[in-house]
Design a protein around this motif. Structure first.
Motif, mmCIF file in Angstrom:
data_model
loop_
_atom_site.group_PDB
_atom_site.id
_atom_site.type_symbol
_atom_site.label_atom_id
_atom_site.label_comp_id
_atom_site.label_asym_id
_atom_site.label_seq_id
_atom_site.Cartn_x
_atom_site.Cartn_y
_atom_site.Cartn_z
ATOM 1 N N GLN A 41 7.131 44.148 13.964
ATOM 2 C CA GLN A 41 5.978 45.770 13.243
ATOM 3 C C GLN A 41 4.700 45.161 13.651
ATOM 4 O O GLN A 41 4.431 47.070 13.557
ATOM 5 N N ALA A 73 3.338 46.127 17.086
ATOM 6 C CA ALA A 73 3.772 47.157 17.557
ATOM 7 C C ALA A 73 2.324 47.899 17.055
ATOM 8 O O ALA A 73 1.960 49.019 17.847
ATOM 9 N N SER A 76 -0.099 49.782 19.432
ATOM 10 C CA SER A 76 0.045 51.500 19.269
ATOM 11 C C SER A 76 -0.308 52.698 18.823
ATOM 12 O O SER A 76 0.589 53.193 18.170
ATOM 13 N N PHE A 97 4.358 55.190 19.863
ATOM 14 C CA PHE A 97 5.090 54.037 18.859
ATOM 15 C C PHE A 97 4.696 54.354 17.800
ATOM 16 O O PHE A 97 4.716 54.211 16.721
ATOM 17 N N LEU A 116 14.333 50.346 17.037
ATOM 18 C CA LEU A 116 13.173 50.702 17.693
ATOM 19 C C LEU A 116 11.953 49.827 17.863
ATOM 20 O O LEU A 116 11.420 49.608 19.100
ATOM 21 N N THR A 117 11.015 49.513 16.268
ATOM 22 C CA THR A 117 10.204 49.324 16.813
ATOM 23 C C THR A 117 10.924 47.234 17.304
ATOM 24 O O THR A 117 9.615 46.474 17.943
ATOM 25 N N GLN A 163 10.663 47.926 21.412
ATOM 26 C CA GLN A 163 9.713 48.407 21.852
ATOM 27 C C GLN A 163 8.687 47.063 22.238
ATOM 28 O O GLN A 163 8.337 46.509 23.174
ATOM 29 N N THR A 164 8.606 45.661 20.744
ATOM 30 C CA THR A 164 7.976 44.501 20.742
ATOM 31 C C THR A 164 9.017 44.071 21.726
ATOM 32 O O THR A 164 7.760 43.000 22.779
ATOM 33 N N ARG A 217 10.403 44.272 24.294
ATOM 34 C CA ARG A 217 10.867 45.436 25.923
ATOM 35 C C ARG A 217 12.022 45.249 26.385
ATOM 36 O O ARG A 217 12.461 44.784 27.812
ATOM 37 N N HIS A 244 15.623 47.871 26.327
ATOM 38 C CA HIS A 244 15.902 49.184 26.948
ATOM 39 C C HIS A 244 17.660 49.598 26.132
ATOM 40 O O HIS A 244 17.667 51.099 26.174
ATOM 41 N N ILE A 302 17.416 52.735 23.959
ATOM 42 C CA ILE A 302 16.143 53.234 23.555
ATOM 43 C C ILE A 302 16.335 54.914 23.361
ATOM 44 O O ILE A 302 15.672 55.442 22.584
ATOM 45 N N ILE A 345 15.261 56.866 19.864
ATOM 46 C CA ILE A 345 13.749 58.657 20.479
ATOM 47 C C ILE A 345 14.064 59.854 19.995
ATOM 48 O O ILE A 345 13.189 60.655 19.738
#
Length: 294
Positions: free
Chosen positions: A16, A19, A23, A28, A155-156, A159-160, A162, A164, A181, A185
């Motif tokens: 966390q 991320a 961003s 995000f 979700l975090t 994203q970290t 990468r 999907h 993902i 969202i």
């Protein structure tokens, strides 16, 4: 697989801060900030909202919804075996409109990774070149998560790292569902329609006399006018409580029907669920009694 599942649940908290740093000013970043909001603040936001109707999406879902609430059930997962040929794999991509497919060995409970359409196209092109086909060399890693993980943490993590796509693993190490993902969202900003979704302006099409393929969001009164039927004329259906075709089917069945399920109307009309996820109906086929007899 057991090690991967444990790693998924342990890696998210440490991811966390990274991320947030990368961003903090973007979409995000706002999501991560929402995840770190205290429970008291979230409850206060919900209580002081000027909109008395419950929202189906929003930042609050990041903390209150869990992976099991949004995951595609195991029975609905479209996956391919590791022994699949290139032509068969391309056919699956073409027929489903998907760009990512989980790959398994033996059964879905032994996942190896996922195949990406872009990798197939870049390596082998569209004319069959690229040498001998080897799916194992192109597999991308999957994320394994427990069903109890909140969607904000997942979700975090996605994203970290990468990633999907994630597989939901039950307590015995078996696959229980799948989540992308995009699914996560959508719980924040609402439904995302892409080029593979049904055309927004084309809410219905008549496949044959008495048989229609329609989007679940089609206004019920418009469909009744087109079909020349009054589907809310029965005692079991209250017209004041139903606004869309999907809402009618939900009211009759009492639950969100799964893809392939057939729901019968009291007057004999059948609703076949063509496309749906655990939260809503997307498309359905309506067959009136005379079409069934024919």
């Amino acid at each position: 697989m057991g090690d991967s599942s444990d790693g998924s649940s342990n890696a998210a908290p440490s991811a966390q801060p990274k991320a947030t740093a990368k961003s903090s000013n973007g979409f995000f970043g706002r999501i991560v900030k929402a995840i770190s909001t205290s429970e008291e603040e979230v409850n206060e936001q919900a209580q002081t909202s000027h909109n008395p109707r419950p929202q189906t999406h929003g930042m609050i879902n990041l903390r209150r919804m869990r992976v099991e609430d949004v995951a595609i059930p195991k029975a609905d997962i479209i996956a391919v075996p590791s022994s699949i040929t290139k032509s068969e794999l391309v056919d699956v991509f073409r027929e489903t409109g998907l760009t990512r497919l989980p790959v398994f060995e033996g059964t879905l409970d032994t996942p190896l990774g996922f195949a990406h359409l872009k990798d197939i196209a870049l390596k082998y092109g569209f004319n069959g070149s690229g040498g001998e086909f080897s799916l194992s060399e192109m597999l991308r890693p999957l994320v394994f998560v427990p069903p109890s993980m909140t969607i904000g943490v997942l979700l975090t993590k996605m994203q970290t790292e990468r990633r999907h796509m994630a597989l939901v693993i039950d307590e015995y190490g078996g696959v229980d569902g799948l989540v992308t993902i995009e699914d996560l969202i959508e719980q924040v900003i609402g439904e995302i329609e892409d080029e593979h979704d049904a055309e927004e302006d084309q809410l219905w099409v008549m496949e044959a006399p008495g048989c229609y393929l329609a989007q679940a969001k089609m206004p019920l009164d418009e469909f009744e006018a087109e079909a020349g039927r009054k589907l809310t004329a029965h005692n079991d259906v209250d017209a004041e409580d139903v606004e869309t075709l999907g809402g009618l089917v939900f009211t009759i069945s009492g639950h969100v029907p799964a893809r392939g399920e057939v729901v019968a109307h009291p007057d004999g009309t059948e609703f076949e669920i063509v496309d749906a996820d655990p939260r809503r109906i997307k498309r359905l086929r309506v067959r009136f009694a005379e079409a069934q007899d024919g």
